[in-house]
Write an enzyme that holds these catalytic residues in place. Sequence first.
Site, PDB file in Angstrom:
ATOM      1  N   LYS A 112       0.826  -1.211   0.000  1.00 14.02           N
ATOM      2  CA  LYS A 112       0.000   0.000   0.000  1.00 14.02           C
ATOM      3  C   LYS A 112       0.865   1.267   0.000  1.00 14.02           C
ATOM      4  O   LYS A 112       0.439   2.317  -0.478  1.00 14.02           O
ATOM      5  CB  LYS A 112      -0.922   0.024   1.222  1.00 14.02           C
ATOM      6  CG  LYS A 112      -1.848  -1.176   1.387  1.00 14.02           C
ATOM      7  CD  LYS A 112      -2.967  -1.180   0.375  1.00 14.02           C
ATOM      8  CE  LYS A 112      -4.035  -2.231   0.678  1.00 14.02           C
ATOM      9  NZ  LYS A 112      -3.579  -3.628   0.484  1.00 14.02           N
TER      10      LYS A 112
HETATM   11  C1  PLP Z   1      -4.061  -4.750  -0.198  1.00 16.12           C
HETATM   12  C2  PLP Z   1      -3.233  -5.962  -0.243  1.00 16.12           C
HETATM   13  C3  PLP Z   1      -3.404  -6.948  -1.246  1.00 16.12           C
HETATM   14  C4  PLP Z   1      -4.500  -6.864  -2.286  1.00 16.12           C
HETATM   15  O1  PLP Z   1      -4.284  -5.855  -3.228  1.00 16.12           O
HETATM   16  P1  PLP Z   1      -5.474  -5.370  -4.168  1.00 16.12           P
HETATM   17  O2  PLP Z   1      -4.967  -4.172  -4.872  1.00 16.12           O
HETATM   18  O3  PLP Z   1      -6.605  -5.045  -3.218  1.00 16.12           O
HETATM   19  O4  PLP Z   1      -5.825  -6.485  -5.073  1.00 16.12           O
HETATM   20  C5  PLP Z   1      -2.550  -8.049  -1.244  1.00 16.12           C
HETATM   21  N1  PLP Z   1      -1.599  -8.190  -0.305  1.00 16.12           N
HETATM   22  C6  PLP Z   1      -1.406  -7.273   0.675  1.00 16.12           C
HETATM   23  C7  PLP Z   1      -0.352  -7.522   1.699  1.00 16.12           C
HETATM   24  C8  PLP Z   1      -2.205  -6.133   0.747  1.00 16.12           C
HETATM   25  O5  PLP Z   1      -2.011  -5.233   1.736  1.00 16.12           O
END
Ligand code: PLP
Length: 492
Positions: A112
């Site tokens: 993120k």
């Molecule tokens: C948010 C997240 C995901 C999923 O990503 P998307 O963009 O929602 O598909 C996968 N792994 C981790 C560790 C995340 O924080």
Amino acid sequence: MKYVSTREGRGGVTASQAIVRGIAPDGGLYVPAEIPRIDAAFIESLCGMGYRERAVKILGLYLEEFTEEELAEIAQASYGANFDDPAVAPLRVLDDDTAILELWHGPTSAFKDMALQIMPRLLTASLRKNGESRTASILVATSGDTGKAALEGFRDVPGTRIMVFYPRDGVSQIQKLQMATQEGGNVNVVAVNGNFDDCQTGVKNIFADAGFAKTLDERGYFLSSANSINWGRLVPQIVYYFSAYCDWVNLGRAAVGDPIDFCVPTGNFGNILAGWFAKRMGLPVRRFLCASNDNNVLTDFFNTGVYDRNRPFYLTGSPSMDILVSSNLERLLYCVTGDAAFVADCMKKLSAEGRYEVPADVMAAIRADFDGGFAPDAASREEIGRRFREGYLMDTHTAVASRVLRDQRAAAGGSAPCVIVSTASPFKFGAAVLEAIGSPTDETGPALMDALTAATGVNAPAPLAALAGKPVRFERWVEIPDMENAVSAFLA
Ligand SMILES: *Cc1c(COP(=O)(O)O)cnc(C)c1O
């Protein structure tokens, strides 16, 4: 370049307006009316650059109101010493055909950060471009990773305040500690006596309260969100697909023009969709492998053309992928069909009946670019152990992708070059990782990280290791009906 709503198609707004608004007035998501195209020479030039320069070149194609100088300044501040690897998003080679793209070297050790370190700067610049002088007050409901990443991203950003709500008993100990020790003069964190849905509904109700909005306006504030459907969060993610490709080329594994695959652990479909935009722009990607855990609504969608959220919801060892409504799929449906009425109809059905169906010709176009697969917890745990014995330590989310790729290669009887996208540091999910490598422990909190280091010889990322010594600043919790009062007190 104009951005149009997936449910309207016509008209459109500028990039900065799309970022300020987050969601279109008709409930649709903003997408560029036309996807910019690049050529081999563009990729070759990127290969000679570092991450920040690559970001400036790619973001510039989408954010025309921003000068190159402005973007360079923003990229410098967003992807600098706050990342613990000079490559920002380093590519690690696992074998001849497989590499791992590590997206967790930012301040909160989850992918993120790739978007949330830059998005607040894009947002504040967009607010200025649109003549906004009030303080943007970001409200976030989080199940863990997003809240912390948003807090770090907005911390001490001028012209903003941020308040995060999380379920009191619904996040991991490390995640709770990460948020409770948050630094910054413009931040606030409050636990809610409820689950994640209660937090999210509470935040939505606050957004919908017109009287409250008026009160805040009089005080010089307005509410905004940092949520993953904002274009300002998607566009920075396009960059690392180009970056990974260039690094693969620079390693001598491919020539510019040779296709590769990406396998992406997916929840809300934001990460993988950014990759698809890169492909549409001209990046030589053969296919995207969309990896899910037991909440395999997307696997079924790619196989059958039916999206159906009427199914049990599982709490898994990869909680950030425990999602039944993958919001960003709406953008793919629009970009593939160009048919806003069709998309609006699908989304209406999704909200009324929890399901919609996509015609065969559309699915054929989607399947040309995507394949879906899923790995249950037991299989991804096994994968963590296997990769660890081979010399690479991965977290539970990345393991889902790694396992899905392994299964898919076994079924296809061959292996095309593939980059596995790694979305979190294994130290964020230490208990599950320790169990998977055969060293289960009863330790909790920061001691878990020490246990993982002792078992693997790998050190925790500095920001996680530093948690143990940090003062707790936020211990408060509220009942669900008191969330608005908490916001009001924060924005007094
Ligand atoms: C948010 C997240 C995901 C999923 O990503 P998307 O963009 O929602 O598909 C996968 N792994 C981790 C560790 C995340 O924080």
